[in-house]
Design an enzyme around this catalytic site. Structure first.
Site, PDB file in Angstrom:
ATOM      1  N   VAL A  85       0.475   4.684   5.029  1.00 49.57           N
ATOM      2  CA  VAL A  85      -0.110   3.587   5.814  1.00 49.57           C
ATOM      3  C   VAL A  85       0.987   2.580   6.204  1.00 49.57           C
ATOM      4  CG1 VAL A  85      -1.875   1.783   5.886  1.00 49.57           C
ATOM      5  CG2 VAL A  85      -2.376   3.940   4.737  1.00 49.57           C
ATOM      6  N   GLY A  86       2.011   2.466   5.376  1.00 46.57           N
ATOM      7  CA  GLY A  86       3.161   1.607   5.720  1.00 46.57           C
ATOM      8  C   GLY A  86       3.737   1.986   7.082  1.00 46.57           C
TER       9      GLY A  86
ATOM     10  N   GLU B 161       5.558  -3.297   0.950  1.00 46.74           N
ATOM     11  CA  GLU B 161       5.650  -3.039  -0.497  1.00 46.74           C
ATOM     12  C   GLU B 161       4.913  -1.725  -0.721  1.00 46.74           C
ATOM     13  OE1 GLU B 161       7.092  -4.841  -2.946  1.00 46.74           O
ATOM     14  OE2 GLU B 161       7.767  -6.530  -1.740  1.00 46.74           O
TER      15      GLU B 161
ATOM     16  N   GLY C 195       0.840  -1.204   0.000  1.00 41.98           N
ATOM     17  CA  GLY C 195       0.000   0.000   0.000  1.00 41.98           C
ATOM     18  C   GLY C 195       0.868   1.244   0.000  1.00 41.98           C
ATOM     19  N   SER C 196       0.321   2.312   0.528  1.00 40.67           N
ATOM     20  CA  SER C 196       1.011   3.601   0.459  1.00 40.67           C
ATOM     21  C   SER C 196       2.070   3.732   1.560  1.00 40.67           C
ATOM     22  CB  SER C 196      -0.013   4.720   0.604  1.00 40.67           C
ATOM     23  OG  SER C 196      -0.676   4.568   1.838  1.00 40.67           O
TER      24      SER C 196
ATOM     25  N   CYS D 133       1.763   0.676  -9.081  1.00 39.53           N
ATOM     26  CA  CYS D 133       2.828   1.214  -8.209  1.00 39.53           C
ATOM     27  C   CYS D 133       4.112   1.470  -8.963  1.00 39.53           C
ATOM     28  CB  CYS D 133       3.072   0.261  -7.048  1.00 39.53           C
ATOM     29  SG  CYS D 133       3.478  -1.401  -7.573  1.00 39.53           S
TER      30      CYS D 133
HETATM   31  P1  NAD Z   1      -3.494   2.212   1.160  1.00 40.44           P
HETATM   32  O1  NAD Z   1      -2.189   2.289   1.890  1.00 40.44           O
HETATM   33  O2  NAD Z   1      -4.446   3.323   1.303  1.00 40.44           O
HETATM   34  O3  NAD Z   1      -4.295   0.888   1.590  1.00 40.44           O
HETATM   35  C1  NAD Z   1      -3.731  -0.406   1.565  1.00 40.44           C
HETATM   36  C2  NAD Z   1      -4.442  -1.298   2.570  1.00 40.44           C
HETATM   37  O4  NAD Z   1      -4.257  -0.762   3.868  1.00 40.44           O
HETATM   38  C3  NAD Z   1      -5.942  -1.456   2.366  1.00 40.44           C
HETATM   39  O5  NAD Z   1      -6.322  -2.784   2.612  1.00 40.44           O
HETATM   40  C4  NAD Z   1      -6.545  -0.531   3.412  1.00 40.44           C
HETATM   41  O6  NAD Z   1      -7.786  -0.972   3.898  1.00 40.44           O
HETATM   42  C5  NAD Z   1      -5.511  -0.581   4.519  1.00 40.44           C
HETATM   43  N1  NAD Z   1      -5.439   0.662   5.276  1.00 40.44           N
HETATM   44  C6  NAD Z   1      -5.707   1.923   4.830  1.00 40.44           C
HETATM   45  N2  NAD Z   1      -5.503   2.821   5.813  1.00 40.44           N
HETATM   46  C7  NAD Z   1      -5.104   2.127   6.901  1.00 40.44           C
HETATM   47  C8  NAD Z   1      -4.742   2.491   8.234  1.00 40.44           C
HETATM   48  N3  NAD Z   1      -4.758   3.758   8.628  1.00 40.44           N
HETATM   49  N4  NAD Z   1      -4.366   1.510   9.080  1.00 40.44           N
HETATM   50  C9  NAD Z   1      -4.335   0.230   8.685  1.00 40.44           C
HETATM   51  N5  NAD Z   1      -4.687  -0.172   7.444  1.00 40.44           N
HETATM   52  C10 NAD Z   1      -5.064   0.752   6.560  1.00 40.44           C
HETATM   53  O7  NAD Z   1      -3.084   1.950  -0.358  1.00 40.44           O
HETATM   54  P2  NAD Z   1      -4.035   1.833  -1.632  1.00 40.44           P
HETATM   55  O8  NAD Z   1      -4.644   3.159  -1.911  1.00 40.44           O
HETATM   56  O9  NAD Z   1      -4.904   0.644  -1.483  1.00 40.44           O
HETATM   57  O10 NAD Z   1      -2.934   1.506  -2.763  1.00 40.44           O
HETATM   58  C11 NAD Z   1      -2.183   2.492  -3.396  1.00 40.44           C
HETATM   59  C12 NAD Z   1      -0.789   2.606  -2.823  1.00 40.44           C
HETATM   60  O11 NAD Z   1      -0.186   1.335  -2.773  1.00 40.44           O
HETATM   61  C13 NAD Z   1       0.122   3.450  -3.715  1.00 40.44           C
HETATM   62  O12 NAD Z   1       0.986   4.218  -2.918  1.00 40.44           O
HETATM   63  C14 NAD Z   1       0.918   2.399  -4.485  1.00 40.44           C
HETATM   64  O13 NAD Z   1       2.143   2.841  -5.001  1.00 40.44           O
HETATM   65  C15 NAD Z   1       1.080   1.339  -3.439  1.00 40.44           C
HETATM   66  N6  NAD Z   1       1.299   0.038  -4.053  1.00 40.44           N
HETATM   67  C16 NAD Z   1       2.526  -0.570  -3.901  1.00 40.44           C
HETATM   68  C17 NAD Z   1       2.756  -1.781  -4.518  1.00 40.44           C
HETATM   69  C18 NAD Z   1       4.073  -2.501  -4.397  1.00 40.44           C
HETATM   70  O14 NAD Z   1       4.129  -3.675  -4.770  1.00 40.44           O
HETATM   71  N7  NAD Z   1       5.130  -1.868  -3.920  1.00 40.44           N
HETATM   72  C19 NAD Z   1       1.753  -2.380  -5.257  1.00 40.44           C
HETATM   73  C20 NAD Z   1       0.530  -1.737  -5.370  1.00 40.44           C
HETATM   74  C21 NAD Z   1       0.309  -0.538  -4.757  1.00 40.44           C
END
Ligand code: NAD
Length: 465
Positions: free
Chosen positions: A193-194, A211, A189-190, A245
């Site tokens: 949130v990471g 990731e 994810g982002s 991503c």
């Molecule tokens: P996100 O970080 O908003 O959400 C990812 C997951 O985390 C979801 O399941 C969501 O429900 C959960 N989440 C959201 N907020 C949270 C919180 N405060 N606490 C705990 N869990 C939470 O990301 P997104 O919008 O789903 O995806 C887009 C992002 O992911 C972009 O930054 C993209 O570059 C990245 N991404 C990375 C890869 C990779 O392989 N490196 C692949 C795809 C996407």
């Protein structure tokens, strides 16, 4: 089961049964997953992704289904070797012993996945987790509910909850899960949130794979084949409607070739999507209203700051459509240059000396991917040596994801840890060292009481071993 704690406890109790499975048993599970994705649920998967963001069937086949099938194929052919104990040298000072390490499962793992490749980025890590012998709780994204529903159906059909469970819901669900003492968390994810995930993991010293994302630059120098670059960048940028991503986030091009590149790029886009991408069957949509507005704001903000819309720029709110958009002369303060774009907008920046491009990239967070289009090997090497990134493609983009023999992941702000093939298997494993004493070991001659003779032996050891 009633709550996450119950599922967690059941999985914890079951972890040794799952962890002590043979490679054949794990392969059988992976093959069942393959059958479900490739045959039993294939139509439902395609329809779910179409409902979620109008993802074309061909793109679903190519970027959701195929990567998992080929990952399963690769893992099943290598797993026996990975699960063998790995013998290592034992130094002379430890005479009488032998040593090896083995990959033991981490235990109970959590996979949190994003919406942009909802199937691929959920089942991809799951393949590694199963191969490594773990139990798993999965929390997919709430933004692609149709796909989450199909994945839930697949998981509940194939696995008991005390082995693999998929739970659905919004942020509160992730937050509740993150309180549990998992043995490993694999989060995609982002970066924002990471950080939340890593902080929560620190309470239990849970290991993490993160990731993440960020802005992935694409450099084009004067030696590049502009037609090939345009053909590949247009695919890498607009597949999945730019919600990738490792999509090229922005282009850094030598100013001498900028105009020619933009001309070629426009022709390529017309050949891919016709005169109106809204009517193309190869063009997906933005996942939801919030992201649509975010992207629309990027375009408006760039326009207000004096940027030039070279192509596209128009939108259709009713179905979250944003035309393939190229923007040049973008001022640095424009939001499109400050935030990860994650949509079908490509800003083009120019440079005059390659060091300028390098300095620009290094002024930002380490990218997940850095792409270089050039025929000049020296210049390419200069860029690689003087930047940092999770991965790089030379004269193409995005395809690094598809080679299981390459580790996939970022560096610092773009990620921690690696996925795919052996790297994904290692991520879900603990490398456990074993040293076995066969005969009286030489070191035993040095056990107390300490005598002059023993001191001389230690002196000798320090000197010669
Ligand atoms: P996100 O970080 O908003 O959400 C990812 C997951 O985390 C979801 O399941 C969501 O429900 C959960 N989440 C959201 N907020 C949270 C919180 N405060 N606490 C705990 N869990 C939470 O990301 P997104 O919008 O789903 O995806 C887009 C992002 O992911 C972009 O930054 C993209 O570059 C990245 N991404 C990375 C890869 C990779 O392989 N490196 C692949 C795809 C996407």
């Amino acid at each position: 089961m009633n709550n996450y704690q119950d599922i967690f406890d059941a999985q914890k109790a079951n972890q040794f049964a799952v962890g002590n499975t043979t490679y054949k048993e794990r392969i059988a599970k992976l093959k069942a997953l393959k059958q479900a994705i490739e045959v039993d649920f294939k139509d439902q998967i395609r329809e779910a992704l179409y409902s979620d963001f109008k993802k074309p069937f061909l793109e679903t086949d190519l970027t959701e289904i195929y990567p998992i099938l080929s990952e399963i194929k690769h893992v099943t052919s290598e797993l026996k070797g990975w699960m063998k104990r790995q013998k290592v040298t034992t130094p002379m000072a430890l005479l009488g012993a032998s040593s090896w390490y083995l990959y033991e499962p981490k235990g109970v793992c959590l996979i949190i996945s994003p919406w942009n490749f909802p199937l691929n980025l959920t089942f991809g890590p799951l393949v590694s987790a199963i191969a490594a012998g773990n139990t798993v709780i999965i929390k997919p994204s709430e933004l692609t509910p149709h796909t989450s529903q199909v994945m839930h159906a697949i998981i509940s059909k194939l696995f008991p909850e005390h082995e693999i469970a998929l739970v659905q819901g919004e942020v509160e669900v992730s937050t509740a899960l993150l309180e549990l003492p998992f043995h490993h968390i694999f989060f995609t994810g982002s970066p924002q949130v990471g950080k939340v995930v890593m902080k929560a993991a620190s309470a239990h010293l849970t290991s993490v794979t993160l990731e993440l994302g960020g802005k992935s630059p694409t450099i084009i120098d004067t030696s590049a084949n502009l037609k090939a670059a345009a053909t590949r960048i247009a695919w890498g940028k607009f597949v999945n409607n730019g919600q990738t991503c490792i999509a090229p986030d922005y282009v850094l091009i030598h100013e001498d070739v900028k105009d020619e590149f933009i001309q070629v790029f426009k022709t390529v886009i017309a050949s891919y999507f016709g005169r109106d991408a809204a009517t193309s069957n190869a063009y997906a949509r933005i996942v939801n209203d919030r992201h649509f507005e975010r992207l629309q704001n990027h375009i408006e903000n760039a326009k207000q700051l004096g940027a030039k819309i070279e192509l596209g720029g128009h939108v259709q709110e009713a179905d979250n459509f944003i035309a393939p958009t190229i923007i040049s002369n973008v001022p640095e303060e424009a939001s499109v240059l400050q935030e990860e774009i994650f949509g079908p907008i490509l800003p083009i920046k120019t440079y005059t000396a390659i060091t300028e491009a390098i300095d620009y990239i290094n002024s930002k967070e380490k990218p997940l991917a850095l792409y270089m289009y050039s025929k000049n090997k020296k210049q390419t090497q200069l860029v690689i040596n003087n930047t940092r990134a999770g991965s790089t493609c030379i004269n193409t983009n995005v395809l690094q994801y598809s080679n299981h023999y390459l580790p996939f992941g970022g560096s610092n702000n773009s990620g921690i840890g690696k996925a795919h093939g052996i790297f994904g298997f290692q991520e879900f494993s603990n490398m456990r060292s074993v040293l076995k004493q066969h005969t009286k070991g030489s070191i035993e001659f040095l056990f107390p009481p300490y005598t002059n003779l023993k001191q001389q032996l230690v002196d000798f050891t320090l000197r010669w071993f």
